[in-house]
Design a protein around this motif. Sequence first.
Motif, short mmCIF file in Angstrom:
data_model
loop_
_atom_site.label_atom_id
_atom_site.label_comp_id
_atom_site.label_asym_id
_atom_site.label_seq_id
_atom_site.Cartn_x
_atom_site.Cartn_y
_atom_site.Cartn_z
N VAL A 1 29.67 34.87 31.72
CA VAL A 1 29.39 36.04 32.57
C VAL A 1 27.91 36.11 32.91
CG1 VAL A 1 29.40 38.56 32.63
CG2 VAL A 1 31.40 37.33 31.79
N GLN A 2 27.06 35.84 31.93
CA GLN A 2 25.60 35.87 32.18
C GLN A 2 25.21 34.86 33.26
OE1 GLN A 2 23.95 35.05 28.32
NE2 GLN A 2 23.74 37.22 27.77
N GLU A 3 25.72 33.65 33.12
CA GLU A 3 25.36 32.60 34.09
C GLU A 3 25.88 32.97 35.49
OE1 GLU A 3 23.52 29.97 33.89
OE2 GLU A 3 23.20 29.80 31.73
N VAL A 4 27.09 33.50 35.52
CA VAL A 4 27.69 33.86 36.80
C VAL A 4 26.92 35.00 37.45
CG1 VAL A 4 29.76 34.86 37.88
CG2 VAL A 4 29.98 32.98 36.24
N ILE B 1 32.42 29.50 43.06
CA ILE B 1 33.47 28.76 42.35
C ILE B 1 33.05 28.62 40.89
CG2 ILE B 1 34.84 26.63 42.30
CD1 ILE B 1 34.98 28.11 44.98
N VAL B 2 33.95 28.98 39.98
CA VAL B 2 33.67 28.85 38.55
C VAL B 2 34.81 28.07 37.90
CG1 VAL B 2 33.42 30.08 36.36
CG2 VAL B 2 32.33 30.97 38.42
N ILE B 3 34.43 27.07 37.11
CA ILE B 3 35.44 26.27 36.42
C ILE B 3 35.08 26.24 34.93
CG2 ILE B 3 36.41 23.95 36.15
CD1 ILE B 3 35.81 23.67 39.24
N VAL B 4 36.07 26.42 34.08
CA VAL B 4 35.86 26.31 32.63
C VAL B 4 36.81 25.24 32.12
CG1 VAL B 4 35.81 27.49 30.41
CG2 VAL B 4 35.31 28.77 32.51
N ASP B 5 36.24 24.18 31.56
CA ASP B 5 37.03 23.03 31.12
C ASP B 5 36.54 22.61 29.73
OD1 ASP B 5 38.56 20.79 30.88
OD2 ASP B 5 37.61 19.68 32.51
N SER B 6 37.27 22.84 28.67
CA SER B 6 38.64 23.29 28.65
C SER B 6 38.70 24.68 28.02
CB SER B 6 39.46 22.28 27.86
OG SER B 6 40.26 22.82 26.89
N PHE B 7 39.47 25.53 28.63
CA PHE B 7 39.58 26.89 28.13
C PHE B 7 40.47 26.93 26.89
CE2 PHE B 7 40.53 31.44 28.29
CZ PHE B 7 39.26 31.92 28.50
N ARG B 8 41.37 26.00 26.82
CA ARG B 8 42.25 25.93 25.66
C ARG B 8 41.43 25.76 24.37
NH1 ARG B 8 47.86 25.93 24.02
NH2 ARG B 8 47.80 25.21 21.90
N VAL C 1 40.03 37.93 27.70
CA VAL C 1 40.40 37.19 28.91
C VAL C 1 40.51 38.14 30.10
CG1 VAL C 1 42.23 35.83 29.99
CG2 VAL C 1 41.56 35.35 27.65
N GLN C 2 41.08 39.30 29.85
CA GLN C 2 41.17 40.28 30.95
C GLN C 2 39.79 40.68 31.43
OE1 GLN C 2 43.70 43.26 29.18
NE2 GLN C 2 45.39 42.75 30.56
N GLU C 3 38.89 40.85 30.48
CA GLU C 3 37.54 41.25 30.87
C GLU C 3 36.85 40.13 31.65
OE1 GLU C 3 35.16 42.66 27.66
OE2 GLU C 3 33.33 42.64 28.88
N LEU C 4 37.06 38.89 31.18
CA LEU C 4 36.47 37.75 31.90
C LEU C 4 37.00 37.70 33.32
CD1 LEU C 4 34.73 35.10 31.69
CD2 LEU C 4 36.89 33.93 31.25
N ALA C 5 38.32 37.83 33.45
CA ALA C 5 38.93 37.77 34.79
C ALA C 5 38.35 38.86 35.68
CB ALA C 5 40.44 37.93 34.67
N MET C 6 38.20 40.04 35.12
CA MET C 6 37.70 41.16 35.91
C MET C 6 36.26 40.94 36.33
SD MET C 6 39.28 43.69 37.01
CE MET C 6 38.39 43.57 38.54
N ARG C 7 35.45 40.47 35.36
CA ARG C 7 34.02 40.29 35.66
C ARG C 7 33.82 39.19 36.70
NH1 ARG C 7 30.85 42.63 31.45
NH2 ARG C 7 28.96 41.88 32.48
N LEU C 8 34.58 38.10 36.58
CA LEU C 8 34.38 36.99 37.53
C LEU C 8 34.89 37.36 38.91
CD1 LEU C 8 35.19 33.83 35.38
CD2 LEU C 8 33.01 34.91 35.84
N THR C 9 36.05 38.00 38.97
CA THR C 9 36.56 38.42 40.27
C THR C 9 35.62 39.46 40.87
OG1 THR C 9 38.82 37.94 39.63
CG2 THR C 9 38.52 39.47 41.46
N GLY C 10 35.16 40.37 40.01
CA GLY C 10 34.23 41.40 40.49
C GLY C 10 32.94 40.80 41.03
N TRP C 11 32.57 39.65 40.50
CA TRP C 11 31.36 38.98 40.96
C TRP C 11 31.66 38.03 42.13
CZ3 TRP C 11 27.49 41.49 38.87
CH2 TRP C 11 26.18 41.07 39.11
#
Lengths: 507, 144
Positions: free
Chosen positions: A113-116, A123-130, A149-159
């Motif tokens: 989130v900080q970097e974003v 475009i943001v890719i996280v490899d590997s999230f697993r 995960v919900q917070e991450l999704a929200m923050r990235l979409t919000g950004w």
Amino acid sequence: MSDKVPIRRLPTGVPGLDAVLGGGVPEFSFNVIAGTPGSGKTTLVQQIMFALARADRPAIFFTVLGEPPLKMLRYQQQFEFFDLAKVNASVRFINLAKEAREAGLGAVLKRIVQEVEATSPAIVIVDSFRSVMEAAQRQAAGPDVQHLVQELAMRLTGWQATTFLVGEFQLADTENHPIFTVADGLVWLHQSLDRNSMVRKLQVMKMRSQAPIPGLHTFRITDRGLQVFPRLIAGPPEPPLADGEGKTKGRPPRRSVGVTGLDEMLGGGIPSGYSVLVAGPSGSGKSILATEFIREGARRGEPGVIAVFEKRPSEYAQTSTIGLDQAASNGQVAIIHTRPLDLSIDETLHELTEAIHRVTAKRVVIDSLSGFELALAPTFREDFRESLYRLVAALTGMGLTVMMTAELEDSYTDLRFSPHGTAFLTDAIILQRYVELDGQLKRVMAVVKVRGSAHKNDLRLFEITADGIVVGERIGNYQGLLTGSPHLVSSGSRLPHGRPTTPRPKS
Amino acid sequence: MTSDNIRQRVFRRMLAREAGTGANARAIAGAARGLCERFAEQLTPLIGDAGVAAIWARSLHLTERNVRGLASVRAAAQGDAPFAHLQLSLEQQEPAAATEAAVAVLATANELLASFIGEGLTTSLLREAWPEDFAGDTTEETIT
């Protein structure tokens, strides 16, 4: 004017994938790319990333645990899509292994989130999230994964970032893994082994806001990256109306086969948009007839495509009757010889369609169905009839006239038109046989059916000459030609319609 | 001129600039540590600390065959502050020898990285840290 929010769809740069996704990747969506190791996940997301990234739409690729980035960079740059000029310009790689190892999921997500937020990548890719999730689960007081995960999704979409999380998930994970609930899009990559053949398949299990093409789609990985072959979904073919149909209905034009006598037997040629099966034993002249059909098309300004599954294209052009090699060099004819033994029907259709568009074809030949079946990966041979059905429906649906050859065992105990039980799929059938007459082995030909059209029922002798096929006269005064033991009858004693001693037809 | 010689020339120039003219071994060692740390900082986001540690260990191994005094550095450099041991080792050498040892390690690390991820990507990364020293394209002729 609609008040509904428009969702922009980003082209992925992966041939065939946008169609499967239902128009591309929805902007600002949060997606999971899942699959087993080696299924092509990293290649897929990097291909998408390099296609989308540009100065005003930068991308960040976070590497966590999993494939060491040194190796990943080494191997991925072998692909054509890997653009060195974009690295550290519009594409940044950031390794988070230390955070994952030492501080866990929360620290990794916080750093993402900080970097974003600092650089606003599109475009943001996280490899590997697993691997991030697994590291989190190993912690004694595990974090609330779903919440994070919900917070991450929200923050990235919000950004305003479109996100891809890559992971080696198992299909069973979809039932209880929070990431799959949160994700807007879920793309699953499979690789299945059947005997010695490996087939890659892709499935879009969900893509919010749009309708992906359902089912498994085959894909291939080459030096250019992934190429997806969207699964063809076609309804039953609607045969064009031939002569003899209602007067108010239109009649399709006829396509001359280029063999004098055979057009007449067919009732004036093959109705445009029909599929025709040419069935006969080895050496009976099926390929030559198919070649004549294409050559005649080229002569009449109706370009054609020949899909060869046995001989190589160069051999095919050279050994065919006159003019085909020249027609090929003039762009009137395309001869394709697809990679044998591990094909899917959709890949075959893709190659055919490309060639059809290239030469604006009106005619297509598949020579032969037996070779085609062998060229398919074993997993697709099992439902060959269904595959062929879809292929024929797609080609005739494009208005093409399709001729397919099928090799038959020269059996005199039954009368089959196709070893695949596919004769019912075709609109017309031309049968070739050997018969023994007067101590010689002769070739005979008959038109078995032309759907919705009158045609001759004659069995006619034919020869293969240097100029091609020459159809002779109807064989009279013989009965039981197809039984292998014909006998001469006098014209006076012959039954008007000949009591059939022929075997019962089977399709 | 080979690309190895070009690399050495580039790092020798960078080291001289950082250490100053007529620098003693202590100044050279400090400048060498600074360059190594900058090199590592540049790489860590891309290949991670484990990747940097792997490159660094291999570079020392390859260099110690020809450069006196580096064997002990590799043995000691596994833990924290890996470049501190290099600095200590260089401080104990003559200025010329310290320069050659530092240049050899840096050039070897550069070459090793290029062998893994390609000359283009390596030069592009180093250019971010030292734009003037790694200006231009990725071919050896354009490394200034």
